[in-house]
Design a protein around this motif. Structure first.
Motif, PDB file in Angstrom:
ATOM      1  N   ASN A  79     -11.936  -6.222  -9.704  1.00 23.26           N
ATOM      2  CA  ASN A  79     -12.490  -6.044 -11.046  1.00 23.26           C
ATOM      3  C   ASN A  79     -11.603  -6.755 -12.067  1.00 23.26           C
ATOM      4  N   PRO A  80     -12.079  -7.869 -12.650  1.00 25.09           N
ATOM      5  CA  PRO A  80     -11.255  -8.610 -13.623  1.00 25.09           C
ATOM      6  C   PRO A  80     -10.832  -7.758 -14.813  1.00 25.09           C
ATOM      7  N   ASN A  81     -11.593  -6.735 -15.128  1.00 19.14           N
ATOM      8  CA  ASN A  81     -11.263  -5.878 -16.266  1.00 19.14           C
ATOM      9  C   ASN A  81     -10.024  -5.028 -16.016  1.00 19.14           C
ATOM     10  N   LEU A  82      -9.576  -4.969 -14.761  1.00 17.52           N
ATOM     11  CA  LEU A  82      -8.390  -4.179 -14.421  1.00 17.52           C
ATOM     12  C   LEU A  82      -7.200  -5.072 -14.086  1.00 17.52           C
ATOM     13  N   ALA A  83      -7.269  -6.334 -14.494  1.00 18.21           N
ATOM     14  CA  ALA A  83      -6.212  -7.290 -14.154  1.00 18.21           C
ATOM     15  C   ALA A  83      -4.868  -6.923 -14.775  1.00 18.21           C
ATOM     16  N   ASP A  84      -4.886  -6.123 -15.828  1.00 17.40           N
ATOM     17  CA  ASP A  84      -3.631  -5.735 -16.473  1.00 17.40           C
ATOM     18  C   ASP A  84      -2.949  -4.555 -15.780  1.00 17.40           C
ATOM     19  N   ARG A  85      -3.632  -3.938 -14.839  1.00 16.11           N
ATOM     20  CA  ARG A  85      -3.044  -2.809 -14.099  1.00 16.11           C
ATOM     21  C   ARG A  85      -2.217  -3.330 -12.930  1.00 16.11           C
ATOM     22  N   THR A  86      -1.067  -2.750 -12.692  1.00 17.63           N
ATOM     23  CA  THR A  86      -0.248  -3.188 -11.562  1.00 17.63           C
ATOM     24  C   THR A  86      -0.877  -2.744 -10.249  1.00 17.63           C
ATOM     25  N   ILE A  87      -0.590  -3.498  -9.197  1.00 12.27           N
ATOM     26  CA  ILE A  87      -1.127  -3.161  -7.874  1.00 12.27           C
ATOM     27  C   ILE A  87      -0.612  -1.789  -7.431  1.00 12.27           C
ATOM     28  N   GLY A  88       0.661  -1.522  -7.730  1.00 12.22           N
ATOM     29  CA  GLY A  88       1.229  -0.229  -7.355  1.00 12.22           C
ATOM     30  C   GLY A  88       0.508   0.926  -8.027  1.00 12.22           C
ATOM     31  N   ALA A  89       0.176   0.758  -9.305  1.00  8.90           N
ATOM     32  CA  ALA A  89      -0.525   1.822 -10.032  1.00  8.90           C
ATOM     33  C   ALA A  89      -1.892   2.084  -9.423  1.00  8.90           C
ATOM     34  N   LEU A  90      -2.598   1.018  -9.059  1.00  8.33           N
ATOM     35  CA  LEU A  90      -3.925   1.182  -8.453  1.00  8.33           C
ATOM     36  C   LEU A  90      -3.823   1.869  -7.096  1.00  8.33           C
ATOM     37  N   ALA A  91      -2.776   1.524  -6.339  1.00  7.93           N
ATOM     38  CA  ALA A  91      -2.590   2.150  -5.020  1.00  7.93           C
ATOM     39  C   ALA A  91      -2.283   3.633  -5.157  1.00  7.93           C
ATOM     40  N   PHE A  92      -1.410   3.970  -6.108  1.00 11.99           N
ATOM     41  CA  PHE A  92      -1.059   5.377  -6.307  1.00 11.99           C
ATOM     42  C   PHE A  92      -2.267   6.180  -6.804  1.00 11.99           C
ATOM     43  N   GLU A  93      -3.087   5.570  -7.661  1.00  9.72           N
ATOM     44  CA  GLU A  93      -4.280   6.261  -8.154  1.00  9.72           C
ATOM     45  C   GLU A  93      -5.297   6.502  -7.047  1.00  9.72           C
ATOM     46  N   ALA A  94      -5.266   5.672  -6.008  1.00  7.69           N
ATOM     47  CA  ALA A  94      -6.177   5.851  -4.878  1.00  7.69           C
ATOM     48  C   ALA A  94      -5.650   6.878  -3.881  1.00  7.69           C
ATOM     49  N   GLY A  95      -4.476   7.442  -4.151  1.00  5.19           N
ATOM     50  CA  GLY A  95      -3.946   8.496  -3.293  1.00  5.19           C
ATOM     51  C   GLY A  95      -2.809   8.080  -2.396  1.00  5.19           C
ATOM     52  N   TYR A  96      -2.423   6.798  -2.430  1.00  2.11           N
ATOM     53  CA  TYR A  96      -1.275   6.372  -1.631  1.00  2.11           C
ATOM     54  C   TYR A  96       0.005   6.882  -2.265  1.00  2.11           C
ATOM     55  N   GLY A  97       0.921   7.364  -1.437  1.00  2.00           N
ATOM     56  CA  GLY A  97       2.190   7.853  -1.945  1.00  2.00           C
ATOM     57  C   GLY A  97       3.339   6.915  -1.688  1.00  2.00           C
ATOM     58  N   ASP A  98       3.079   5.855  -0.896  1.00  2.00           N
ATOM     59  CA  ASP A  98       4.137   4.921  -0.531  1.00  2.00           C
ATOM     60  C   ASP A  98       3.591   3.502  -0.612  1.00  2.00           C
TER      61      ASP A  98
END
Length: 340
Positions: free
Chosen positions: A290-309
Motif C-alpha cells: 500500500n503506497p499510502n503506508l510508505a512512511d511506516r517502518t517495516i518493523g512497525a508494520l510487523a509488530f502491528e501484525a502480531g510479530y514480537g521479533d
C-alpha cells in the motif's frame, strides 16, 4: 424444498417507502424469503430491514441438490406475520428455524403457542398455517431447509415444531455465527462450494433439532467441523494484531479443548501456528504493498501484525514470499514512480 429461483443476495428496507407502500412491498419480499407470509403492523412508524440470500440449487427432485434460504430481519416496532391456508398452495413444505438475536417473539402452530427469548430458536413448518408475533423492536434470523433432508437426519423433527426447549442451545450460536460469516458471498464462488455450504447448514440445523446418532456423527465430522473451523479462523483474524494466538486462548473462547483446535486445522493439512503465521505475513504484505503506508517502518508494520521479533519476521517473510520485505517495498515504490 419447492423449486424456486436461486436468487442473488439482496437487501430490502422500508425506510424509503410510504406507509401505504410498505405492506405490498414487504409481501413481495416475503415471497422470496424463508417463509412466504402476510404481515400486519400496529404502528405506521414500523420499518423493516431485511437481507435474504440462498445457497445451493433449488431442485427438489435431486436429493443431493438441497437449497437453504436465509433471511436476516431487523424490526423497529411490533408486527405479526401469518402463513395462511391461502399461502399453503405454494407447495412449499420447508422447515424453518428462526433464532431470536434480540427481543422476543411468540409462535403459534400445530395447536402450540410458545415464546422465544433472545438467543432461543423456534422450528416452524411451511406446510402448516402459523402465526408469529414480534412484540417490539427485534432482530432475528430464519433458515429454511429441506424437510426431506432434515427428516432423514433428525427423524423427530416434527416433534420439535413450536417447541424451543427441544432445540440444542449449544448449536444455535454456532449456526448464527456460521451464517454471519457466509453473508459475504465472495467466499462462495462456485456451485460446488455453495452446495457444500448448504449441506453444512442442514447438518447444523439437524444437530440443533436433534439428529439421529449416525447423522450426528456424520454432521459432527462435516457441518459442525466446518462451522467451528470457520469461527476459529474468524476469531484469529480479529485477534491477529493482539499478540500471540494460542490454542489455549481459542479453546477457552469457544469452549472446546486445545487438542480439538489443533485437530481442526490438521484436517486442512496445516497446523494452527502455520495458519496464524500465514495470516500475519499476508497482513504485512498488504501493508507493504500500500503506497499510502510508505512512511511506516517495516518493523512497525510487523509488530502491528502480531510479530514480537523482527528477525523472525524477516526470516518468515523471505521464506514465504521469496524476497525480503524491503525488496517488496522498493518494488512498490518503483512501480508508483513509473506510473507518475
Amino acid at each position: 424444498m419447492s423449486a424456486v429461483p436461486n436468487d442473488q443476495p439482496f437487501r430490502f428496507s422500508t425506510r424509503s417507502l410510504t406507509p401505504a407502500e410498505r405492506l405490498p412491498a414487504w409481501y413481495e419480499v416475503f415471497c422470496r424469503s424463508a417463509s412466504r407470509r402476510f404481515c400486519s403492523v400496529a404502528d405506521e412508524a414500523c420499518h423493516a430491514d431485511m437481507q435474504i440470500w440462498s445457497f445451493g440449487p433449488g431442485d427438489s427432485s435431486n436429493a443431493s441438490a438441497t437449497q437453504v434460504r436465509i433471511q436476516r430481519t431487523t424490526l423497529t416496532h411490533a408486527i405479526e406475520t401469518h402463513r395462511t391456508r391461502e399461502l399453503l398452495t405454494d407447495g412449499c413444505d420447508d422447515l424453518v428455524l428462526t433464532i431470536q438475536e434480540a427481543s422476543e417473539s411468540s409462535v403459534t402452530q400445530c395447536g402450540r403457542e410458545v415464546m422465544a427469548n433472545a438467543g432461543a430458536g423456534v422450528l416452524t413448518s411451511n406446510a402448516d398455517v402459523s402465526a408469529m408475533s414480534f412484540g417490539g423492536s427485534s432482530k432475528f434470523v430464519s433458515v429454511a431447509v429441506s424437510r426431506k433432508i432434515i427428516m432423514a437426519l433428525a427423524p423427530g423433527a416434527e416433534d420439535a415444531i413450536a417447541k424451543p426447549t427441544h432445540l440444542d442451545s449449544a448449536v444455535l450460536p454456532l449456526l448464527v455465527s456460521y451464517l454471519g460469516i457466509l453473508e459475504d458471498q465472495s467466499a462462495v464462488q462456485s456451485p460446488e462450494v455453495a452446495q457444500a455450504v448448504s449441506l453444512h447448514i442442514h447438518d447444523l440445523c439437524a444437530l440443533a433439532i436433534g439428529a439421529s446418532r449416525d447423522a450426528a456423527e456424520l454432521a459432527g465430522g462435516r457441518g459442525l467441523r466446518v462451522a467451528r473451523l470457520r469461527m476459529l479462523k474468524d476469531d484469529i483474524a480479529r485477534h491477529l494484531r493482539h499478540g500471540p494466538v494460542t490454542a489455549a486462548d481459542l479453546a477457552r473462547r469457544h469452549r472446546v479443548t486445545p487438542r480439538y483446535v489443533h485437530k481442526l486445522f490438521e484436517t486442512e493439512g496445516m497446523s494452527l501456528s502455520q495458519f496464524v503465521r500465514a495470516k500475519r505475513l499476508a497482513l504485512v504484505h498488504r501493508s507493504l504493498s500500500n503506497p499510502n503506508l510508505a512512511d511506516r517502518t517495516i518493523g512497525a508494520l510487523a509488530f502491528e501484525a502480531g510479530y514480537g521479533d523482527l528477525s523472525t519476521f524477516n526470516h518468515d517473510f523471505r521464506r514465504h514470499y521469496g524476497m525480503t520485505p524491503s525488496a517488496l517495498r522498493a518494488a512498490v515504490i518503483a512501480a508508483g514512480k513509473g506510473k507518475a
